[in-house]
Design an enzyme around this catalytic site. Structure first.
Site, short mmCIF file in Angstrom:
data_model
loop_
_atom_site.label_atom_id
_atom_site.label_comp_id
_atom_site.label_asym_id
_atom_site.label_seq_id
_atom_site.Cartn_x
_atom_site.Cartn_y
_atom_site.Cartn_z
N HIS A 116 -16.97 6.32 4.99
CA HIS A 116 -16.91 7.78 4.97
C HIS A 116 -15.44 6.89 5.56
O HIS A 116 -14.20 7.01 5.10
CB HIS A 116 -16.84 8.32 5.44
N LEU A 129 -5.27 12.25 8.82
CA LEU A 129 -4.13 12.20 7.80
C LEU A 129 -3.21 12.00 8.85
O LEU A 129 -1.80 11.40 8.64
CB LEU A 129 -3.61 13.43 6.95
N GLU A 157 -4.94 3.29 8.53
CA GLU A 157 -6.70 3.60 8.70
C GLU A 157 -6.80 1.36 8.59
O GLU A 157 -7.63 0.79 9.35
CB GLU A 157 -8.03 3.59 7.34
N GLY A 180 0.73 -1.48 -0.10
CA GLY A 180 -0.16 -0.11 -0.21
C GLY A 180 1.02 1.26 -0.58
O GLY A 180 2.23 1.31 0.78
N ARG A 214 -20.42 14.23 13.64
CA ARG A 214 -21.00 13.56 12.41
C ARG A 214 -22.10 12.22 12.89
O ARG A 214 -22.69 11.63 12.22
CB ARG A 214 -19.46 12.91 12.01
N GLY A 240 -0.59 4.59 0.36
CA GLY A 240 -0.88 5.50 0.55
C GLY A 240 -0.19 7.14 1.55
O GLY A 240 1.47 6.18 1.53
N LEU A 241 -0.82 7.38 2.26
CA LEU A 241 0.51 8.25 3.18
C LEU A 241 1.04 7.53 4.42
O LEU A 241 2.28 7.22 4.35
CB LEU A 241 -1.30 8.92 4.07
#
Lengths: 252, 639
Positions: free
Chosen positions: B401, B441, B425, B40, B330, B42-43
């Site tokens: 989300h 993030l 995540e 992976g 939320r 991603g960040l």
């Protein structure tokens, strides 16, 4: 929200792999809802093809919100289709009329070989970044973030170039298949910032050389790239890249 | 299975620095001899790969996209938190820690969350040095804004594209190390299995998504940064290719899966318009600062929004939560949208939407004032829906989300399988039962830049590792198993497509394992999932063959895993007989509909051990008790 449906005729480029010859195939879709996205329309086509024992049309996509840069279809000869400043994943069928014929092709360039149908290999872009599209700072060695102020206007200009999504529409639109807008955007982004200065010369030389090595053409100022860029990168990036390239040659 | 969180002793503020002082080091000469697989980009993955390679390890990095730059971190809009206290408004590491642990409704580990708040400042330094163009003030110094109801301004941002800019920074750092030869970079390869030898993670199996070739890769450690599992719902704000396969296959090889039922549902997304819908688009929740949420009081009211007079409108958030109004968190906003639409008051063609109305804000600030603040969001809305939100109210609805659950990890971010690390995540660690805005993030980059490079070195220095070797029979066994599953899927040639199955699975989850859950509904969901899963394996139609680019085959493999995870999510939600954060059990709420937590019985991490699959998913529950030494858990109230 009321919605109306339409019939759309599709001419889609089909190609088994990079070695085989491709051809256009025609399909007709009824009941296309105006609120569908363009890619959802292709999803629906694929569902039909799968149930008819056909070969679904392959195309690249991921985020479907215009930021990842995966999608890169050329529609009726225009990269990302008819809507200005809109990646194809954000294009909706209400931009078309009942009975329209839509031609879909891959982003064509010698440096972007076709993998299958509308999917192309854009790893040349990775290699251009690899050649020098970064600041060589190691994790942990960064100074305090506010130590170096950056003029607000310059920071905004840097962002305007950094916003490139790397989709390759600029290459597909260019008569020379040049990657100058993509490469220039990264150079201009880092040039605007103090952090980009120490490696300024090395960066432009390495990235431009890599771009040529990958088989992308030169820029002849057609500006087709700027016209199709879904995030509005200015062609001034290319001017900056060329100026810097010449300066770097003489500086060394 | 033993769950040892390995949280260091001592005062909260000193745990991480004490741990760093005690961690074993490897000399540069020795680091060179060791290899690490990162899955992976991603960040978390890109930052980990870059940082580990800089230290001298040999890194092999894999992603499913055609470039590392396309990982879904790129779509994060809002910002990244850090307690720099530049605005001088009283922020501190302690406050960032406290807000995060409270926001997570006291279902996360104190020590991990404190460390996250502690290293966040360094992330900002690192990103600025890489050339990330954050927003700045006239002075040229960094700008901050308040985000997600925080009382301080601690969010750094780059217009509405903070995730993109931070990811490009990490991606470029990674490509810089590809250039040095310290990273072997493998885009368009998907991890299909983890190889465990003598109880240790020693490699992975991948499928080349272009050629279909199955390959074996060995290393001294495996770092999984493969994101969340929100796409189990079919419709979510996640990118289409986001999936749980890598994490789930690790789970089936022994890694515990923690808190799978914790799913964040974002209140302000563009609603579904039809069956063809392939994904949902998030609208920044900043819109709730000026928009008013309402539905018509009369479910049968057919009038257009602007023809409905004030007295016939139900501003349900303002009425139910007078002090927070439209700015409730939320989970509260999402839940209430579901309640009013379930009662038949929803708007639009599907009835699955509520109004977010800017009429009053436009009267107050003028259309130009609103355009200056939200112009790009209004344009995006109009582009997708064909409606002009300056003239008619937006229609919004909640959408899946982010997933707080994930593979269980200890303080060092190592799973219970030695040598398997999990970051971003994909792990369960820092957000408890609910994640705050601008914290995803922060966590991805904290894990990759500032935690893993140390803790992974400690593991390698501490282990007696044989040389990695793909000739070991465990590699062949794993490769054959992956291949057999692909062959099985292709051989079914049934009458229902992968997408249809996935959509049906998503509907079960959305109805019964979504915004609110009940014992009866969850039991029904488990049954429905089992029935549908059985049908999937008998009747799915996967086109084409395995030996070339075949997107629907990729999806079929991923949906097969979603079918198993889905059952575990329902099981987890069923055993947690309390409401906390995003997990609302209808049986456990006050008369006003507020969540009731049960700290006495449920203050634990639910970590599940895979035991087999035979019509029914067999999983054993292990509990890691959460102890709160430094903060006192309180009940949230937004009345």
């Amino acid at each position: 929200m009321s919605s109306s449906t339409m019939t759309i005729h599709l001419k889609i480029w089909r190609q088994k792999n990079s070695h085989s010859k491709g051809r256009f195939e025609t399909y007709t879709l009824d009941q296309v809802d105006e609120h569908m996205s363009f890619l959802e329309m292709l999803d629906v086509l694929n569902e039909q093809l799968i149930m008819e024992d056909g070969d679904p049309v392959e195309f690249d996509y991921d985020c479907r919100e215009g930021i990842c840069g995966s999608c890169n279809l050329v529609i009726n000869g225009k990269a990302h289709g008819p809507k200005h400043l809109t990646a194809v994943c954000q294009l909706h069928m209400r931009n078309y009329n009942d009975g329209d014929t839509v031609v879909i092709e891959p982003a064509r360039a010698a440096a972007f070989p076709v993998i299958k149908d509308l999917v192309v290999d854009r790893t040349a872009f990775d290699r251009i970044i690899e050649a020098g599209g970064y600041v060589s700072v190691k994790t942990g060695s960064a100074p305090e973030a506010n130590l170096i102020p950056v003029n607000q206007k310059k920071a905004n200009q840097a962002f305007d170039f950094a916003t490139c999504i790397g989709c390759g529409a600029c290459v597909a639109a260019c008569p020379n298949s040049s990657a100058s807008l993509f490469t220039g955007a990264k150079i201009a982004h880092l040039n605007k910032l103090p952090q980009g200065q120490p490696e300024r010369n090395e960066r432009v030389l390495a990235m431009v050389d890599q771009m040529q090595k990958e088989g992308f053409g030169d820029c002849s100022n057609f500006a087709e790239c700027e016209a199709v860029c879904p995030v509005g990168i200015s062609i001034s990036a290319i001017a900056e890249m060329r100026r810097d390239y010449m300066k770097a040659l003489f500086d060394d | 299975m033993k769950l040892d969180s390995k949280v260091p002793s001592g005062p909260l503020e000193e745990k991480w620095s004490k741990h760093l002082n005690e961690i074993k080091l490897l000399s540069p000469n020795n680091k060179r001899k060791h290899s690490v697989i990162v899955v992976g980009t991603g960040l978390a993955g890109a930052s980990a790969a870059a940082s580990l390679a800089e230290l001298g390890y040999h890194v092999k990095v894999f992603c499913i996209q055609d470039s590392g730059r396309r990982a879904h971190s790129i779509a994060a809009q809002g910002g990244i938190n850090a307690a720099k206290n530049y605005p001088n408004d009283g922020d501190s590491i302690w406050r960032l820690f406290y807000d995060t642990i409270k926001g997570g409704d006291y279902r996360s580990r104190e020590a991990n969350v404190y460390r996250l708040a502690e290293v966040a400042n360094e992330i900002i330094d690192q990103a600025v040095a890489q050339g990330v163009p954050f927003a700045r003030e006239y002075s040229g110094l960094l700008d901050n804004r308040s985000f997600g109801g925080a009382q301080v301004s601690r969010t750094f941002y780059a217009r509405g594209q903070t995730g993109q800019q931070l990811l490009l920074g990490a991606y470029q750092a990674m490509m810089k190390m590809v250039h040095t030869g310290k990273i072997d970079y493998h885009p368009r390869k998907e991890m299909l299995d983890l190889v465990v030898i003598d109880g240790q993670a020693r490699g992975i199996i991948t499928r080349d998504l272009v050629s279909g070739a199955m390959e074996k890769w060995a290393a001294d450690a495996v770092v999984l940064c493969t994101g969340g599992y929100g796409n189990v719902f079919y419709l979510s704000t996640n990118a289409k290719n986001s999936n749980v396969t890598a994490a789930w296959r690790c789970h089936k090889r022994g890694a515990a899966f923690a808190n799978p039922c914790y799913v964040q549902i974002h209140p302000t997304c563009i609603p579904v318009s039809g069956d063809y819908q392939s994904k949902l688009t998030l609208m920044s929740e900043s819109l709730r600062n000026d928009g008013r949420v309402w539905v018509p009081k009369d479910p049968k009211d057919e009038r257009k929004a602007d023809k409905i007079p004030e007295e016939d409108r139900y501003y349900y958030l303002e009425e139910r939560y007078p002090s927070f109004g439209n700015l409730v968190p939320r989970d509260v906003a999402s839940r209430n949208a579901k309640i009013v639409t379930d009662e038949g008051m929803g708007v639009g063609a599907t009835g699955k939407a509520v109004y977010l109305d800017f009429r009053d804000a436009i009267l107050r600030d003028g259309e130009d004032g609103i355009r200056a603040k939200y112009g790009n969001l209004f344009d995006m809305y109009e582009n997708i829906t064909g409606e002009n939100p300056y003239k008619v109210p937006m229609r919004i609805f909640p959408a899946v989300h982010y997933t707080m659950g994930g593979l269980w990890v200890d303080y060092d971010l190592m799973s219970n399988v030695p040598g398997l690390f999990v970051a971003g995540e994909a792990n369960f660690s820092d957000h408890g039962a609910n994640r705050l805005g601008a914290s995803a993030l922060m966590q991805g980059l904290a894990d990759g830049y500032f935690v893993l490079p140390y803790t992974l070195g400690n593991f390698i220095a501490d282990s007696d590792l044989s040389r990695p070797d793909t000739d070991h029979e465990a590699f062949e066994e794993a490769l054959s198993a992956s291949k057999a599953q692909i062959d099985k899927l292709l051989a079914i040639k049934g009458n229902k497509t992968v997408v249809e199955f996935h959509r049906d699975l998503g509907n079960i989850l959305w109805d019964k394992v979504g915004i609110s859950r009940s014992r009866e509904g969850l039991q029904q969901a488990i049954n429905d999932i089992q029935v549908l899963r059985k049908e999937f394996w008998q009747n799915v139609r996967v086109p084409g063959e395995a030996g070339y680019y075949n997107k629907y085959l990729e999806f079929a493999c991923r949906v097969a895993d979603f079918f198993e995870l889905a059952e575990l999510m329902a099981e987890d939600a069923l055993q947690r007989e309390e409401s906390c954060g995003c997990h609302l059990r209808e049986e456990f709420q006050s008369e006003e509909g507020e969540a009731i937590r049960n700290d006495e019985k449920y203050s634990y991490v639910a970590a599940w051990e895979y035991k087999g699959l035979n019509g029914k998913l067999e999983e054993k529950l292990h509990k890691e008790d959460l102890e709160f030494e430094f903060v006192e858990p309180t009940q949230r109230s937004y009345k």
